[in-house]
Write a protein that holds these residues in place. Structure first.
Motif, PDB file in Angstrom:
ATOM      1  N   GLN A 164      78.955  52.925  -5.765  1.00 46.30           N
ATOM      2  CA  GLN A 164      80.010  53.817  -5.276  1.00 46.30           C
ATOM      3  C   GLN A 164      81.380  53.478  -5.863  1.00 46.30           C
ATOM      4  O   GLN A 164      82.251  54.336  -5.928  1.00 46.30           O
ATOM      5  N   THR A 165      81.560  52.236  -6.266  1.00 48.03           N
ATOM      6  CA  THR A 165      82.860  51.799  -6.793  1.00 48.03           C
ATOM      7  C   THR A 165      82.792  51.477  -8.280  1.00 48.03           C
ATOM      8  O   THR A 165      83.595  50.701  -8.796  1.00 48.03           O
ATOM      9  N   ALA A 166      81.820  52.064  -8.976  1.00 49.61           N
ATOM     10  CA  ALA A 166      81.656  51.806 -10.410  1.00 49.61           C
ATOM     11  C   ALA A 166      82.913  52.204 -11.179  1.00 49.61           C
ATOM     12  O   ALA A 166      83.558  53.226 -10.880  1.00 49.61           O
ATOM     13  N   GLU A 167      83.262  51.397 -12.146  1.00 45.95           N
ATOM     14  CA  GLU A 167      84.469  51.652 -12.939  1.00 45.95           C
ATOM     15  C   GLU A 167      84.348  52.959 -13.722  1.00 45.95           C
ATOM     16  O   GLU A 167      83.329  53.213 -14.374  1.00 45.95           O
ATOM     17  N   GLY A 168      85.341  53.792 -13.636  1.00 47.58           N
ATOM     18  CA  GLY A 168      85.362  55.043 -14.392  1.00 47.58           C
ATOM     19  C   GLY A 168      84.579  56.179 -13.773  1.00 47.58           C
ATOM     20  O   GLY A 168      84.463  57.248 -14.382  1.00 47.58           O
ATOM     21  N   ALA A 169      84.040  55.956 -12.561  1.00 48.78           N
ATOM     22  CA  ALA A 169      83.235  56.996 -11.917  1.00 48.78           C
ATOM     23  C   ALA A 169      84.087  58.205 -11.549  1.00 48.78           C
ATOM     24  O   ALA A 169      85.181  58.067 -11.008  1.00 48.78           O
ATOM     25  N   LEU A 170      83.581  59.396 -11.839  1.00 42.19           N
ATOM     26  CA  LEU A 170      84.291  60.646 -11.530  1.00 42.19           C
ATOM     27  C   LEU A 170      83.494  61.454 -10.520  1.00 42.19           C
ATOM     28  O   LEU A 170      82.281  61.643 -10.686  1.00 42.19           O
ATOM     29  N   ASP A 171      84.185  61.921  -9.485  1.00 43.16           N
ATOM     30  CA  ASP A 171      83.559  62.779  -8.477  1.00 43.16           C
ATOM     31  C   ASP A 171      82.297  62.137  -7.881  1.00 43.16           C
ATOM     32  O   ASP A 171      81.220  62.734  -7.869  1.00 43.16           O
ATOM     33  N   SER A 172      82.448  60.921  -7.426  1.00 40.46           N
ATOM     34  CA  SER A 172      81.310  60.168  -6.871  1.00 40.46           C
ATOM     35  C   SER A 172      80.854  60.759  -5.535  1.00 40.46           C
ATOM     36  O   SER A 172      81.675  61.088  -4.666  1.00 40.46           O
ATOM     37  N   LYS A 173      79.539  60.887  -5.374  1.00 38.98           N
ATOM     38  CA  LYS A 173      78.953  61.400  -4.143  1.00 38.98           C
ATOM     39  C   LYS A 173      77.761  60.542  -3.743  1.00 38.98           C
ATOM     40  O   LYS A 173      76.992  60.094  -4.603  1.00 38.98           O
ATOM     41  N   SER A 174      77.593  60.336  -2.439  1.00 41.14           N
ATOM     42  CA  SER A 174      76.482  59.536  -1.928  1.00 41.14           C
ATOM     43  C   SER A 174      75.729  60.305  -0.854  1.00 41.14           C
ATOM     44  O   SER A 174      76.316  61.086  -0.110  1.00 41.14           O
ATOM     45  N   ALA A 175      74.434  60.040  -0.781  1.00 38.29           N
ATOM     46  CA  ALA A 175      73.618  60.694   0.244  1.00 38.29           C
ATOM     47  C   ALA A 175      72.356  59.867   0.475  1.00 38.29           C
ATOM     48  O   ALA A 175      71.811  59.281  -0.471  1.00 38.29           O
ATOM     49  N   PRO A 176      71.880  59.812   1.731  1.00 41.24           N
ATOM     50  CA  PRO A 176      70.630  59.094   2.009  1.00 41.24           C
ATOM     51  C   PRO A 176      69.443  59.824   1.390  1.00 41.24           C
ATOM     52  O   PRO A 176      69.475  61.047   1.228  1.00 41.24           O
ATOM     53  N   VAL A 177      68.414  59.062   1.041  1.00 37.76           N
ATOM     54  CA  VAL A 177      67.199  59.633   0.462  1.00 37.76           C
ATOM     55  C   VAL A 177      66.061  59.390   1.445  1.00 37.76           C
ATOM     56  O   VAL A 177      65.760  58.251   1.795  1.00 37.76           O
ATOM     57  N   SER A 178      65.434  60.450   1.900  1.00 36.93           N
ATOM     58  CA  SER A 178      64.355  60.319   2.883  1.00 36.93           C
ATOM     59  C   SER A 178      63.022  60.067   2.208  1.00 36.93           C
ATOM     60  O   SER A 178      62.836  60.378   1.031  1.00 36.93           O
ATOM     61  N   GLY A 179      62.102  59.488   2.977  1.00 37.92           N
ATOM     62  CA  GLY A 179      60.747  59.283   2.486  1.00 37.92           C
ATOM     63  C   GLY A 179      60.610  58.253   1.393  1.00 37.92           C
ATOM     64  O   GLY A 179      59.636  58.268   0.638  1.00 37.92           O
ATOM     65  N   THR A 180      61.578  57.336   1.289  1.00 41.33           N
ATOM     66  CA  THR A 180      61.542  56.326   0.232  1.00 41.33           C
ATOM     67  C   THR A 180      61.813  54.952   0.828  1.00 41.33           C
ATOM     68  O   THR A 180      62.971  54.572   1.040  1.00 41.33           O
ATOM     69  N   GLY A 181      60.743  54.221   1.133  1.00 38.60           N
ATOM     70  CA  GLY A 181      60.902  52.890   1.698  1.00 38.60           C
ATOM     71  C   GLY A 181      61.493  52.913   3.097  1.00 38.60           C
ATOM     72  O   GLY A 181      61.419  53.900   3.823  1.00 38.60           O
ATOM     73  N   ASP A 182      62.117  51.804   3.475  1.00 40.55           N
ATOM     74  CA  ASP A 182      62.733  51.677   4.797  1.00 40.55           C
ATOM     75  C   ASP A 182      64.141  52.262   4.837  1.00 40.55           C
ATOM     76  O   ASP A 182      64.615  52.681   5.887  1.00 40.55           O
ATOM     77  N   GLU A 183      64.811  52.259   3.702  1.00 42.68           N
ATOM     78  CA  GLU A 183      66.148  52.868   3.588  1.00 42.68           C
ATOM     79  C   GLU A 183      66.428  53.095   2.118  1.00 42.68           C
ATOM     80  O   GLU A 183      66.028  52.314   1.255  1.00 42.68           O
ATOM     81  N   GLY A 233      48.927  49.802  -0.355  1.00 45.74           N
ATOM     82  CA  GLY A 233      48.450  51.085  -0.864  1.00 45.74           C
ATOM     83  C   GLY A 233      49.518  52.143  -0.969  1.00 45.74           C
ATOM     84  O   GLY A 233      49.240  53.330  -0.982  1.00 45.74           O
ATOM     85  N   GLY A 234      50.776  51.727  -1.028  1.00 45.58           N
ATOM     86  CA  GLY A 234      51.865  52.675  -1.167  1.00 45.58           C
ATOM     87  C   GLY A 234      52.273  53.339   0.119  1.00 45.58           C
ATOM     88  O   GLY A 234      53.117  54.220   0.137  1.00 45.58           O
ATOM     89  N   ALA A 235      51.699  52.888   1.255  1.00 42.59           N
ATOM     90  CA  ALA A 235      52.003  53.541   2.528  1.00 42.59           C
ATOM     91  C   ALA A 235      53.445  53.346   2.935  1.00 42.59           C
ATOM     92  O   ALA A 235      54.013  54.161   3.653  1.00 42.59           O
ATOM     93  N   ALA A 236      54.054  52.269   2.468  1.00 42.35           N
ATOM     94  CA  ALA A 236      55.423  51.981   2.886  1.00 42.35           C
ATOM     95  C   ALA A 236      56.415  52.996   2.356  1.00 42.35           C
ATOM     96  O   ALA A 236      57.541  53.089   2.840  1.00 42.35           O
ATOM     97  N   SER A 237      56.026  53.772   1.336  1.00 43.45           N
ATOM     98  CA  SER A 237      56.969  54.738   0.768  1.00 43.45           C
ATOM     99  C   SER A 237      56.955  56.064   1.517  1.00 43.45           C
ATOM    100  O   SER A 237      57.790  56.918   1.289  1.00 43.45           O
TER     101      SER A 237
END
Length: 293
Positions: free
Chosen positions: A158-177, A248-252
């Motif tokens: 989120q604080t990467a140098e030179g980043a323009l118009d940074s946006k963040s959002a949670p991703v569902s169905g992928t691991g614990d978080e 068996g990939g169930a955690a994802s």
């Protein structure tokens, strides 16, 4: 003539009586002393035999819960050829493992693709997958330490140098978080679109960096398309971690657990050496593109 003899006998008997009488108190005194000494010995014996104060056992040191996952898959093998062909169309076989890889602890792999269309320009793609596993130790459980590192990776993106118009959002169905961070980067070669997806599954953190650019007049790729591809690839990498540990990939599958995601460790620390740095430093798009041009 007999009186002196009788008197002498009486005197001897009297002497014996007096001696016997005098000896009685001496014996009594001796007996008294002996009785007192015996009482003292018995008291000492009783005192020594009496139970002393009970010493409570010190509280046993709490056992840290073992980490759920004990190993890692090879970073260059977490994505299928089909997925690599979609993300890195001209470089699916170009995967290079990291120099600091450690079996079961950390892994890193990156791919580069340059689809050269001559005078029409080129499409550039770069992909990096980093895996880091945490063991339970005095700093906390593996899951707690992984959660802490997960948050630091998201913050770094989120604080990467030179980043323009940074946006963040949670991703569902992928691991614990999981969280996706996307932004633009203006470089001399062109406009790059960066996607960083960070996911945690149990005590393992997966960080996937994917960027693309249109070079030499080629149009800039659609960031929404890049993000969708990055999220799909991250989910596949998370499933590979779970499968390597017999899940068996169930955690994802399924959405992240809110209770787990909100648990931030109070004192855990990230390891001194991380498998990859923030997206702006690990492999700069401008450097990658420059090597290909």
């Amino acid at each position: 003539m007999h009186r002196p003899v009788q008197r002498a006998g009486r005197a001897q008997r009297l002497t014996r009586i007096l001696v016997s009488a005098a000896a009685v108190p001496v014996m009594l005194v001796a007996a008294g002393c002996s009785s007192d000494s015996g009482s003292g010995d018995d008291a000492q014996k009783n005192e020594s035999a009496a139970p002393g104060p009970t010493v409570s056992e010190s509280a046993s040191t709490p056992t840290v819960q073992p980490a759920a996952y004990a190993t890692l898959p090879k970073a260059c093998s977490v994505l299928s050829k089909k997925t690599l062909d979609e993300l890195i169309p001209k470089g699916s076989k170009s995967g290079k493992s990291g120099k600091l890889d450690e079996p079961k602890q950390r892994g890193n792999c990156n791919w580069t693709s340059l689809d050269n269309n001559g005078v029409k320009g080129s499409q550039f793609r770069w992909l990096n997958v980093a895996l880091l596993r945490f063991d339970s130790d005095a700093r906390g459980t593996g899951e707690e330490q992984a959660h802490d590192y997960f948050q630091k990776q998201v913050s770094a993106a989120q604080t990467a140098e030179g980043a323009l118009d940074s946006k963040s959002a949670p991703v569902s169905g992928t691991g614990d978080e999981a969280t996706a961070v996307r932004y633009g980067l203006k470089k001399k070669e062109g406009s790059f679109k960066q996607q960083t997806v960070v996911a945690r599954v149990e005590n393992v953190v997966v960080t996937l960096d994917y960027n693309g650019a249109g070079l030499a007049g080629e149009k800039t790729p659609d960031p929404a398309t890049l993000l969708k591809a990055a999220e799909k690839a991250t989910k596949e990498a998370v499933a590979a971690v779970a499968a390597a540990n017999g899940d068996g990939g169930a955690a994802s599958a399924g959405s992240p657990d809110p209770a787990t995601s909100s648990k931030a460790p109070s004192s855990s620390k990230a390891p001194s050496a991380s498998p990859s740095k923030s997206a702006s430093k690990s492999a700069s798009p401008s450097q990658s593109a420059a090597k290909k041009n």
